[in-house]
Structure formats: C-alpha cells, structure tokens
Design a protein around this motif. Structure first.
Motif, mmCIF file in Angstrom:
data_model
loop_
_atom_site.group_PDB
_atom_site.id
_atom_site.type_symbol
_atom_site.label_atom_id
_atom_site.label_comp_id
_atom_site.label_asym_id
_atom_site.label_seq_id
_atom_site.Cartn_x
_atom_site.Cartn_y
_atom_site.Cartn_z
ATOM 1 N N TRP A 222 0.878 -1.173 0.000
ATOM 2 C CA TRP A 222 0.000 0.000 0.000
ATOM 3 C C TRP A 222 0.914 1.221 0.000
ATOM 4 O O TRP A 222 1.796 1.336 0.848
ATOM 5 C CB TRP A 222 -0.897 -0.008 1.231
ATOM 6 N N VAL A 227 -2.974 5.843 -1.271
ATOM 7 C CA VAL A 227 -3.579 6.811 -0.341
ATOM 8 C C VAL A 227 -4.283 7.898 -1.153
ATOM 9 O O VAL A 227 -5.442 8.240 -0.895
ATOM 10 C CB VAL A 227 -2.518 7.444 0.583
ATOM 11 N N LEU A 231 -8.163 8.348 -0.348
ATOM 12 C CA LEU A 231 -8.380 9.238 0.802
ATOM 13 C C LEU A 231 -9.750 9.918 0.695
ATOM 14 O O LEU A 231 -10.098 10.430 -0.355
ATOM 15 C CB LEU A 231 -7.279 10.299 0.828
ATOM 16 N N SER A 454 -3.894 3.338 4.784
ATOM 17 C CA SER A 454 -3.551 4.723 4.445
ATOM 18 C C SER A 454 -3.021 5.469 5.666
ATOM 19 O O SER A 454 -2.095 6.273 5.554
ATOM 20 C CB SER A 454 -4.786 5.455 3.891
#
Ligand SMILES: NC(=O)C1=CN([C@@H]2O[C@H](COP(=O)(O)OP(=O)(O)OC[C@H]3O[C@@H](n4cnc5c(N)ncnc54)[C@H](O)[C@@H]3O)[C@@H](O)[C@H]2O)[C@@H](O)CC1
Ligand SMILES: [K+]
Length: 497
Positions: A222, A227, A231, A454
């Motif tokens: 990841w 992210v 997000l 994240s």
C-alpha cells in the motif's frame, strides 16, 4: 502491487503458461527487463560477471548476459554448475547465447578466483532464485563468499542467491546484494527484518504476465499512490460531525503526553471532534497541547456516543488499567482501537474480542505482539505474515503489526504492507501519533482496511518528508511528524487543500 510466496509465484508462471506464454518467452521477458533495470547501476566501462546457476534463475542470467553484450557492455557469463545441470528453458537460452557467438565460461575453469574477481567491477547474481532449498551447497557457497568479500558492485536477479523467498527460515548463507532486480512481484522475504538487508535496494520488473490470468493473491503493498486514490475527500458543506467524533482513552499523571499526541494527531488528520478521557491530574498537561479537545471523566464516559474509540496509550499496566480496558472492550459498541499499555493488559481477556460486532483494531509492535501471542519476538520477526493472519482470523480483529515493514491484516486474512517511514520513528511517541491518525481514518473511511493502510502510510510518509526537509533521523520527534501532517495532506490531493 502483490506480494507473493514462492508457491504463489510458481502458480503465476503456470497460469501464464496456460495462457500461451511459454516458459522460454517469460524467461526472455524476465532477463531483458532485469538487464534494462540493472544497467541503470552500471557504467559502460565496467567489467561485468554474470553468475549462472542450475535453474531458471540461471536461465534469466543467459538472457541478461546476451542483452548486456548486445548493448555494448563488457560481460562474461560464468556457468557455475556442470553442463548437464542446465536443462529446459535455461538450456534453450544457453543455446541462443552460444548461437549469438558468445562463449559460456565455467566456474571450474576459473583459476585464481580472487584475482578473477579483483578484475571485475560488477557481479550479477543469476545463480538461484525462488527455488533455493536449505543452506547453500557448493560451488554456490564459495562463490557467494568470494563475491561478498570482493570490492565490487553486487547486483542480483529476483532474489540474492541463498535468501529464502518465504518466511520462517532463520539460518542461511546468502549473496549480499547492493541492489536486486525483483522479477514480477516482491517475495515475502523482501519485507522481513532478517532477510530484507540481503536484497540491498530493490525494485520490481514487470515480465508480461497478464494480470487477468494471475491467480488472486490477498497480500499487497500500500503506497502513497493508493492513499491518494482512496483518501476521503472533504465536502464543502460538511460540519464537524461529518468527520468523526472520536474518544481517546489514555494518558495518566506520569504519562500525559501519549493521550495528548494521539488526540492532536487525530485532529491534524481531520477528525471533527476529539474527547479525551484521562486521569484528572493529567488534564493541565494535556490541554495546552491540544486545545481543540474536550475532556470527559472515565467514570461516566459514554462509550457508545462516539464514531471511534482509541484506548490504552499511557494508561499503565496495573489492575486499574486492566479494569479500564476490560470495561472499554465489553461496553464500546463502535469501532475500537487498542494500543500500547492497553494491549499489555488485554492479554488476559483476548477472547472477549471475538464477541465484538464492530471492528476492533490492535496496533502492536513485535514485542507487544509476542506478548499477545505468547511467542518470542524472534518467532514474530521470522514469520510475521502467517502469525498476523492467524491471529486476525482467530480473534476477528484488524491487526496493525508495526515495524520497518508494517503489516496490516483484516479479520478475513487480507494483508497490506506499508514500507514508508525511517529509523527516526523508532522512538517513544511514534505509536501514539500513529494511533491518532488511525483513529481518524477508521472514522472516515468506507473500507476499514484501506483506511488503516492509508493511516500507516500517512504516518511513515510524513516522517520521510520531515526528514527530507531538515530534520534528521536522529532528532525526529513524534510531535514533528504530527506537525508535518499538514504538509503531507497538501501534497496528496488538491481536493484537500
Ligand atoms: N517460468 C518461470 O518459472 C520463470 C522463472 N523465472 C526465474 O526462475 C527462478 C525460479 O527458477 P527455479 O524454480 O528453477 O529455481 P532456481 O533457479 O532458484 O533454482 C533451482 C535450482 O537450484 C538448486 N538448488 C536448490 N537449493 C539449493 C541449495 N541450497 N544449494 C545449491 N543448489 C540448490 C536446485 O537443485 C535447482 O537446480 C525465479 O527466481 C526467476 O528468477 C523467470 O525466468 C521468469 C519465469
Ligand atoms: K539470484
């Protein structure tokens, strides 16, 4: 990007073969991709030795040597095993190499091995890859030792010879690479504390296996790109209640900073409201650092009035802490994260976690995970992927096993790995900051696994940015990371600024 075991890599090769990509084609792709990746580290004037072993890793070596010679490099292919050991696809590529007018040198013909190595600038290890079993036999062992002692640039293909692809192998002899060109997908050992250093820096080369035919692997990296992609965006019409109302149960008279940092990190990550339940005497130390937070009393706190609860940081390990965490585990209805001292006292009633209906998130470092599982830290470090998976499935929890490679595991066994961050994070307070970021992510994300992954990347990436921008790994503090979060959010998405 998927992370594979040796077995999963063979299944992928097999699936490619069934789709019509013959082994010789894949080997050509792998060798050429690796050669073009490796030359980034090589000068035209360098003298290169390509070491070729008995299996398909050696087959890649023949393609690499041919590609380098085609490109005008000075390279020698040195076959380290007798001719009859070169079989199948590797034999095909050996033949192409020879038909191209090149000579295969034999290790048995090399006189004065040390002098031979002294004349080389670069060594490319295409001896063994994912097929290695047990400790190295001769002549691999002595070649690896010679190479490791010689002052040359050590490059490797797929894995440094001798490094096991999978976890759980403690003792091995291996080629100490400065850089490894990993074929198709990183193997588990690229992330383990005892094997990762043998790779040196590494990156992955793509060899043309269609992702549609690759068997699904439930383990992947990841990254900052992930992210950015996932997000949650901040709606212009939102209000403080839209971004999560969180409760931090932590801190004590002697450890007020932990709750302060968790709360401030949660707010800096975008939480709408944060309440803190701490010892009364700790309030004056916490409140100046996090003026946006409110305080509630532990005796009367409404555990189900929050979108997320983070508990355990700085509460101590005594009977009071144990009773507090027991109460929190049995009465919190929403998502609950437990960290630090909370994990220590949780050990006695782990079974209670199985009864929780909303997500539970545990965030141990290897020492805390060893305590929770009753294993040694050494065992945890040797086999973190399988131990984390077994634990997450057994107790139905999300497990964030922290380290240079942080492994995030969902209750169904799916795993993510975050490799951001640096040794500056190996300090008191880092875990408190991470817990705060995760508290916000778990309140805001549609997918719990995405959100937690994240959160880990936000924490590590911020530490990396702050170090690049003037702090060093020596002086970096958890509070620097918290104050670095605004810069990270600015760079991640224009919709956030
Ligand atoms: N179609 C494929 O399978 C592809 C494989 N590729 C390459 O092939 C590699 C895997 O090939 P293989 O399965 O042939 O495995 P390896 O090339 O890693 O090694 C297998 C050989 O190593 C010997 N060996 C095992 N353990 C040993 C030890 N401890 N000491 C000495 N010798 C030992 C075995 O007897 C066998 O001859 C990958 O790492 C990758 O580099 C790539 O070419 C891409 C395509
Ligand atoms: K190798």
């Amino acid at each position: 990007m998927d992370i594979v075991t040796a077995q999963e890599m063979y299944e992928r090769d097999q699936a490619a073969a069934e789709a019509g990509l013959a082994g010789t084609m894949l080997m050509e792709n792998a060798g050429r991709a690796a050669a073009y990746d490796l030359v980034k580290h090589i000068q035209k004037s360098d003298r290169i030795i390509v070491w070729i072993g008995a299996g398909s890793n050696g087959g890649d070596g023949f393609v690499i040597a041919r590609t380098l010679l085609n490109l005008g490099y000075t390279a020698e292919a040195v076959q380290v095993v007798p001719d009859e050991k070169i079989k199948g696809d590797a034999a095909v590529h050996k033949q192409i190499f020879q038909a191209s007018g090149h000579t295969v040198k034999k290790w048995t013909d090399v006189e004065d091995a040390e002098g031979y190595l002294l004349r080389a600038d670069v060594s490319i290890d295409a001896m063994l890859g994912i097929g290695v079993q047990g400790d190295l036999r001769e002549p691999y062992k002595q070649i690896v030792q010679h190479c490791n002692e010689a002052s040359l640039l050590r490059l490797a293909v797929d894995l440094p010879t001798g490094v096991p692809a999978d976890e759980g192998v403690e003792e091995f002899t291996a080629y100490k690479a400065d850089y490894t060109s990993v074929i198709e997908a990183p193997k588990l050992s690229a992330f383990l504390q005892h094997t990762q250093p043998w790779y040196g820096q590494w990156s992955v080369v793509e060899i043309g296996i269609p992702s549609q035919v690759s068997p699904a692997v439930r383990r992947s990296m990841w990254t900052v790109e992930d992210v950015k992609r996932t997000l949650p965006s901040r709606d212009d019409h939102s209000h403080k209640g839209s971004h999560g109302k969180g409760l931090v149960i932590g801190g004590s008279l002697l450890m007020p900073g932990s709750a302060a940092m968790t709360s401030r990190a949660a707010l800096r990550s975008g939480a709408g409201l944060i309440a803190i339940a701490t010892e009364e005497g700790a309030v004056p130390s916490i409140s100046p650092y996090v003026q946006e937070a409110t305080f509630v009393e532990r005796e009367t706190m409404e555990l189900s009035a929050y979108d997320g609860v983070a508990a355990g940081m700085g509460i101590g390990r005594g009977a009071d802490a144990r009773a507090l965490v027991h109460h929190v585990v049995t009465h919190t209805k929403g998502p609950l994260l437990i960290d630090a001292d909370g994990l220590y006292v949780l050990k006695d009633f782990l079974g209670k976690l199985e009864k929780r209906e909303e997500p539970t998130i545990l965030t141990p470092h290897p020492g805390e995970f060893a305590h929770l599982t009753g294993r040694s830290i050494k065992d945890v470090l040797l086999s973190p992927f399988s131990l984390a998976e077994a634990f997450a499935r057994r107790y139905g929890v999300y497990l964030v096993l922290k380290g240079p490679s942080t492994i995030i595991t969902a209750p169904d066994g799916e795993q993510r790995v975050d490799v951001t961050g640096n040794s500056g994070l190996a300090k008191g307070g880092s875990g408190d900051a991470l817990a705060g970021i995760l508290l916000t992510m778990l309140m805001q994300s549609e997918s719990m696994l995405d959100g937690l992954s994240s959160g880990c990347v936000l924490h590590g990436h911020t530490a990396d940015r702050v170090v690049q921008q003037g702090r060093s790994k020596v002086d970096l503090l958890a509070t620097d990371v918290i104050e670095g979060l605004p810069g990270t959010f600015r760079t991640l998405s224009s919709s956030i600024t």
